[in-house]
Design an enzyme around this catalytic site. Structure first.
Site, PDB file in Angstrom:
ATOM      1  N   GLU A   1      10.341  16.906  14.761  1.00 34.99           N
ATOM      2  CA  GLU A   1      11.045  16.518  13.536  1.00 34.99           C
ATOM      3  C   GLU A   1      10.703  17.539  12.456  1.00 34.99           C
ATOM      4  O   GLU A   1       9.537  17.714  12.107  1.00 34.99           O
ATOM      5  CB  GLU A   1      10.629  15.117  13.096  1.00 34.99           C
ATOM      6  CG  GLU A   1      11.405  14.631  11.884  1.00 34.99           C
ATOM      7  CD  GLU A   1      11.032  13.211  11.483  1.00 34.99           C
ATOM      8  OE1 GLU A   1      11.827  12.569  10.776  1.00 34.99           O
ATOM      9  OE2 GLU A   1       9.937  12.748  11.860  1.00 34.99           O
TER      10      GLU A   1
ATOM     11  N   LYS B   1       0.863  -1.176   0.000  1.00 37.09           N
ATOM     12  CA  LYS B   1       0.000   0.000   0.000  1.00 37.09           C
ATOM     13  C   LYS B   1       0.902   1.230   0.000  1.00 37.09           C
ATOM     14  O   LYS B   1       1.491   1.575   1.026  1.00 37.09           O
ATOM     15  CB  LYS B   1      -0.912   0.043   1.220  1.00 37.09           C
ATOM     16  CG  LYS B   1      -1.826   1.269   1.227  1.00 37.09           C
ATOM     17  CD  LYS B   1      -2.463   1.507   2.581  1.00 37.09           C
ATOM     18  CE  LYS B   1      -3.240   2.808   2.607  1.00 37.09           C
ATOM     19  NZ  LYS B   1      -2.378   3.998   2.335  1.00 37.09           N
TER      20      LYS B   1
ATOM     21  N   CYS C   1      14.094  10.811   6.787  1.00 38.78           N
ATOM     22  CA  CYS C   1      14.086  10.427   8.201  1.00 38.78           C
ATOM     23  C   CYS C   1      15.452  10.600   8.846  1.00 38.78           C
ATOM     24  O   CYS C   1      15.560  10.822  10.049  1.00 38.78           O
ATOM     25  CB  CYS C   1      13.607   8.986   8.338  1.00 38.78           C
ATOM     26  SG  CYS C   1      14.547   7.816   7.324  1.00 38.78           S
TER      27      CYS C   1
END
Length: 490
Positions: A381, A177, A287
């Protein structure tokens, strides 16, 4: 070229089909907002069919000869190499990647696929001694069965294929997905790639759907034994909860608040160049990107001056222009979120040395100085082209600052003394850290993953083999066993 490029459909059981949902997934270029296409979304019934197809196809695939699996993986590599320009084009227009980033992403993806092609011959077991006379202990490595993969939008091609290729090469069936921002580069491209490579029907299925409609079901469906997810810690925590309730394995690579530590004996030019790449590559939407630059007093002012000077030179604009270094963020929500954190941090005393402005999805490279660890721009973040520079006095202080927040994915330490830098690196609670380099590193044979809120498990190399397979103990009693006084003839 690809045999099939119907990137407006799902791919289930080897067929390109329309989704059964009433919803559609619009696919929009994040730079100029033009519509690339539209996909009829997958329904719960589509997802079930995908999992059923993967389960059925996997039964024979698990027993396929290793040379057959390897041959298909190698063919898939060739297909990617032959279609590199097309894949780069899709990454630019769908994910806002600059040409440099897109080309780099395809290269690292090819390397991951080549590593995965070795796995069919690395499914090794063991023979171990037994405490029982006449017994032999055997340990066999086997596929898990079916793996559910949820891919992200920032490095969609690479972060999808590292799980897809690993799962297939170790004998599993797969349902993918992709993120709704990147349905083609995070999913549908692989349907075409592996279709052309000759992968048996049903082994790889791609369902494009809304998280609100099938997001939970891809995790809770009874068929998959492992859920591989790359994305935010918030969503990863939800996936972990759902998987845990259903006793499924998870491989979770989540958020990061990565530190870039510059000690006072560091090579200034090297540290600045490393920080420039580690912060602004792909607009900081990685990330592993630097979140907090921590510079020791005595080096701080020199570093800020040199860094700002280099940031001013970055080319911002259309990602299809090969000279562009900073392209758009994925959507306006990301821009608004970051600008809000900048404003809040300014109110707490941060100073804008450069930037701080945006045009639509283009957020210009920004540098904030006099940042503290408690400011939003340091706590959260960033996932954008904003550099937060924090001063510190001692190694003990910087280790405390680095570990204060709950993430632990990657990081870097700069010093002219390797031993000094390594000593600091050992104290930073993180899954990966690099000396005299930047945090954005990924090699296909090295363990990739984080600690604390940055995730569970490891990708790449022998560590990925552990994640995507299971082991079975088979004990063989060669001689009749004496069960002692429990079994006595009367």
């Amino acid at each position: 070229m690809f045999m099939n490029t119907q990137f407006d459909k799902l791919f289930i059981n080897g067929e390109w089909i329309d989704g059964g949902s009433e919803n559609t997934i619009p696919n929009q270029n994040p730079f100029d907002h033009t519509e690339i296409g539209s996909i009829q979304a997958a329904s719960k019934e589509d997802l079930d069919k995908a999992y059923q197809s993967a389960q059925e196809a996997q039964k024979s695939w698990a027993n396929e000869l290793p040379q057959t699996k390897r041959s298909i993986m190698e063919k898939a590599v060739s297909v990617v190499e032959e279609n590199k320009d097309l894949i780069i084009e899709w990454l630019i227009k769908e994910s806002g990647s600059t040409y440099m980033k897109a080309a780099g992403e395809v290269t690292v993806s090819i390397n991951s696929m080549k590593e995965a092609a070795t796995y069919p011959y690395r499914m090794e077991g063991k023979i171990l001694p037994s405490q029982v006379p006449g017994k032999e202990n055997r340990v066999y490595r086997a596929p898990l069965g079916v793996v559910g993969i949820i891919s992200p939008w920032n490095f969609p091609f690479h972060l999808a294929v590292r799980s897809i290729a690993t799962a297939l090469a170790t004998g599993n069936g797969v349902v993918v997905k992709p993120a709704t921002h990147t349905p083609v580069t995070g999913g549908l491209l692989f349907a075409s790639i592996f279709e052309e490579a000759g992968l048996p029907k049903g082994l790889l299925n791609v369902v494009v759907g809304k998280g609100s409609e099938i997001g939970d079901d891809i995790v809770t469906h009874p068929i998959p034994r492992l859920i591989s997810f790359t994305g935010s810690t918030e969503v990863g925590r939800r996936i972990g909860e759902l998987a845990g309730k259903n006793l499924k394995k998870t491989a979770l690579e989540l958020g990061g608040n990565n530190v870039f530590i510059v000690l006072d004996d560091a090579d200034l030019d090297q540290a600045v160049e490393s920080a420039l790449f580690g912060k602004f590559y792909h607009q900081g939407q990685i990330c592993m990107s630097i979140n907090r630059i921590m510079v020791q007093q005595g080096m701080y002012d020199k570093f800020v001056d040199a860094f700002v000077s280099r940031v001013k030179e970055l080319q911002v604009g259309d990602p299809s222009d090969k000279k562009t270094q900073i392209g758009p963020l994925i959507d306006q929500n990301q821009v608004d979120r970051i600008l809000k954190d900048i404003e809040s941090s300014k109110e707490m005393g941060a100073e804008v040395a450069l930037g701080g402005n945006a045009e639509k999805n283009l957020l210009y490279p920004t540098v904030l100085t006099h940042v503290t660890n408690s400011m939003p721009i340091a706590k959260n973040e960033i996932f954008g082209p904003v550099a937060a520079i924090i001063p510190f006095d001692s190694e003990e202080e910087v280790v405390g600052l680095a570990n204060e927040h709950p993430y632990g994915l990657s990081g870097a330490v700069h010093s002219s003394s390797i031993e000094r830098a390594t000593n600091v690196a050992h104290q930073v609670e993180t899954g990966m850290i690099h000396i005299n380099d930047e945090p954005v590193n990924d090699e296909p044979h090295m363990p990739f993953g984080g600690e604390k809120d940055s995730g569970l498990g490891r990708f790449n190399g022998e560590w990925a083999l552990e994640e995507f397979t299971t082991v079975k103990w088979v004990a063989v009693q060669h001689k009749r066993r004496d069960y002692g006084p429990f079994i006595e003839k009367r």
